[in-house]
Design a protein around this motif. Sequence first.
Motif, mmCIF file in Angstrom:
data_model
loop_
_atom_site.group_PDB
_atom_site.id
_atom_site.type_symbol
_atom_site.label_atom_id
_atom_site.label_comp_id
_atom_site.label_asym_id
_atom_site.label_seq_id
_atom_site.Cartn_x
_atom_site.Cartn_y
_atom_site.Cartn_z
ATOM 1 N N VAL A 259 0.856 -1.184 0.000
ATOM 2 C CA VAL A 259 0.000 0.000 0.000
ATOM 3 C C VAL A 259 0.897 1.240 0.000
ATOM 4 C CG1 VAL A 259 -1.734 -1.282 1.297
ATOM 5 C CG2 VAL A 259 -0.187 0.227 2.513
ATOM 6 N N THR A 260 0.354 2.359 -0.445
ATOM 7 C CA THR A 260 1.136 3.584 -0.517
ATOM 8 C C THR A 260 0.564 4.650 0.409
ATOM 9 O OG1 THR A 260 -0.162 4.395 -2.400
ATOM 10 C CG2 THR A 260 1.858 3.163 -2.889
ATOM 11 N N ALA A 261 1.402 5.606 0.747
ATOM 12 C CA ALA A 261 0.992 6.715 1.610
ATOM 13 C C ALA A 261 1.574 8.015 1.071
ATOM 14 C CB ALA A 261 1.463 6.485 3.037
ATOM 15 N N GLU A 262 0.811 9.060 1.171
ATOM 16 C CA GLU A 262 1.255 10.372 0.707
ATOM 17 C C GLU A 262 2.441 10.864 1.525
ATOM 18 O OE1 GLU A 262 0.800 13.307 -2.168
ATOM 19 O OE2 GLU A 262 -0.409 11.492 -1.913
ATOM 20 N N ASP A 263 2.415 10.602 2.841
ATOM 21 C CA ASP A 263 3.482 11.079 3.716
ATOM 22 C C ASP A 263 3.933 9.989 4.687
ATOM 23 O OD1 ASP A 263 3.720 14.039 3.078
ATOM 24 O OD2 ASP A 263 1.581 13.908 3.529
ATOM 25 N N ILE A 264 5.220 9.632 4.618
ATOM 26 C CA ILE A 264 5.826 8.705 5.562
ATOM 27 C C ILE A 264 7.012 9.415 6.203
ATOM 28 C CG2 ILE A 264 6.956 6.477 5.897
ATOM 29 C CD1 ILE A 264 5.585 5.511 3.346
ATOM 30 N N VAL A 265 6.994 9.508 7.532
ATOM 31 C CA VAL A 265 8.038 10.216 8.274
ATOM 32 C C VAL A 265 8.944 9.208 8.966
ATOM 33 C CG1 VAL A 265 8.495 11.785 10.198
ATOM 34 C CG2 VAL A 265 6.588 12.240 8.640
ATOM 35 N N ILE A 266 10.245 9.341 8.752
ATOM 36 C CA ILE A 266 11.226 8.513 9.439
ATOM 37 C C ILE A 266 11.916 9.393 10.480
ATOM 38 C CG2 ILE A 266 13.179 6.951 9.205
ATOM 39 C CD1 ILE A 266 10.803 6.085 7.542
ATOM 40 N N ALA A 267 11.601 9.167 11.744
ATOM 41 C CA ALA A 267 12.200 9.973 12.815
ATOM 42 C C ALA A 267 13.575 9.431 13.161
ATOM 43 C CB ALA A 267 11.292 9.963 14.042
ATOM 44 N N TYR A 268 14.546 10.343 13.335
ATOM 45 C CA TYR A 268 15.910 9.940 13.665
ATOM 46 C C TYR A 268 16.127 9.719 15.162
ATOM 47 C CZ TYR A 268 16.868 11.888 8.998
ATOM 48 O OH TYR A 268 16.860 12.176 7.655
ATOM 49 N N SER A 269 15.236 10.278 15.976
ATOM 50 C CA SER A 269 15.427 10.262 17.426
ATOM 51 C C SER A 269 14.105 10.540 18.110
ATOM 52 C CB SER A 269 16.448 11.332 17.837
ATOM 53 O OG SER A 269 15.944 12.625 17.486
ATOM 54 N N ILE A 270 14.104 10.423 19.454
ATOM 55 C CA ILE A 270 12.909 10.795 20.222
ATOM 56 C C ILE A 270 12.566 12.260 19.964
ATOM 57 C CG2 ILE A 270 12.001 11.171 22.547
ATOM 58 C CD1 ILE A 270 11.979 8.269 21.863
ATOM 59 N N LYS A 271 13.582 13.088 19.924
ATOM 60 C CA LYS A 271 13.365 14.507 19.644
ATOM 61 C C LYS A 271 12.687 14.690 18.290
ATOM 62 C CE LYS A 271 15.793 18.942 19.235
ATOM 63 N NZ LYS A 271 17.115 19.621 19.285
ATOM 64 N N GLY A 272 13.162 13.950 17.293
ATOM 65 C CA GLY A 272 12.568 14.035 15.972
ATOM 66 C C GLY A 272 11.138 13.539 15.941
ATOM 67 N N MET A 273 10.860 12.486 16.710
ATOM 68 C CA MET A 273 9.496 11.971 16.768
ATOM 69 C C MET A 273 8.554 13.011 17.366
ATOM 70 S SD MET A 273 8.099 8.456 18.518
ATOM 71 C CE MET A 273 6.345 8.064 18.523
ATOM 72 N N VAL A 274 8.977 13.645 18.451
ATOM 73 C CA VAL A 274 8.143 14.675 19.079
ATOM 74 C C VAL A 274 7.945 15.843 18.120
ATOM 75 C CG1 VAL A 274 7.978 16.331 20.971
ATOM 76 C CG2 VAL A 274 8.760 14.000 21.416
ATOM 77 N N GLU A 275 9.002 16.240 17.400
ATOM 78 C CA GLU A 275 8.883 17.320 16.417
ATOM 79 C C GLU A 275 7.843 16.963 15.362
ATOM 80 O OE1 GLU A 275 12.628 18.147 14.632
ATOM 81 O OE2 GLU A 275 13.517 19.022 16.449
ATOM 82 N N ALA A 276 7.903 15.732 14.851
ATOM 83 C CA ALA A 276 6.950 15.296 13.832
ATOM 84 C C ALA A 276 5.527 15.259 14.382
ATOM 85 C CB ALA A 276 7.345 13.922 13.296
ATOM 86 N N LEU A 277 5.373 14.765 15.592
ATOM 87 C CA LEU A 277 4.044 14.717 16.210
ATOM 88 C C LEU A 277 3.453 16.116 16.336
ATOM 89 C CD1 LEU A 277 4.730 12.041 18.975
ATOM 90 C CD2 LEU A 277 3.238 11.761 16.992
#
Length: 294
Positions: A22-40
């Motif tokens: 399946v495909t998705a318009e946006d897939i985010v790969i977080a580099y760190s916990i900090k990056g995950m929180v930024e993306a959220l």
Amino acid sequence: MTNYFVMKNASLKRYNTLRLDVTAEDIVIAYSIKGMVEALRNYADRKIVVIGNGSNMLFTKEHYGSDTVFIVTSLIGDMEVIDGEIVAEAGARLNRLAWFSCEQSIGGYEFCEDIPGTIGGALIMNAGQWQYSISQYVNWIEVYNYETDTIDRIVPDEDFFAYRYSRINEMPVFILRAGLKAEPGNYNDALEKMLYYRHERYVKQPRNYANAGSVFKRPKDKEGNSLFVWKLFDGVNLRGYRHGGAMVSEKHPGFIVNTGNATVKDMIEIIQECISRVKNEYDVDLELEWRVIK
């Protein structure tokens, strides 16, 4: 500069163990916990789906538009012993937890060796096998609360977890990391147990096809007695049943596998057939153990 990478209109095939393309318009790969929180925070106006190992999940669409963002935690997997407990990030694999514990002569996590999930997913569904579950070892869970935009620490009480369930499912949070008990263990004993558990699962479970683990929670009859899904399936001739590229495993009917080219529609229709046959024959309601991504 952000602490995550964004892929546009990309396939999720490598990020789910059923290998549904399946495909998705946006897939985010977080580099760190900090990056995950930024993306959220940056995607707070969208529906967010967090993917760890991609096991135990079922997609229901062939394509997900820009209203849904997938955040992948595969790079967020640090694990260390701090102040007498194991601190593990949400994307840490359960099999790595087992081996890390063995290497550190910490006991209790041998059952995790062959569970194909992550710490985050395990805490959401209280993953386990045999007589063990992750809930037995949790001291605290660090989460991002998207309603208050804060990072909070949860200390579970005795009612926080249940069979294949945790209260996390009812809370406006995403898991970041967890603190786990670190009881002394024996390296050789742990190694022996892990190899035994792996052998038992390899002997009994299908490993020649892509799958997402057990499909249904263990049901109960009207008197409250536990039932085995595979026995129910054998009773209604579901072992080896196929629909398109999806098949009820011949080796272990508790699993539905992708024989190579299964579609989302194949998976949904074979699940519905299983539910229908068991209901009609035994008046038993099957409940999915998989996480359904709508």
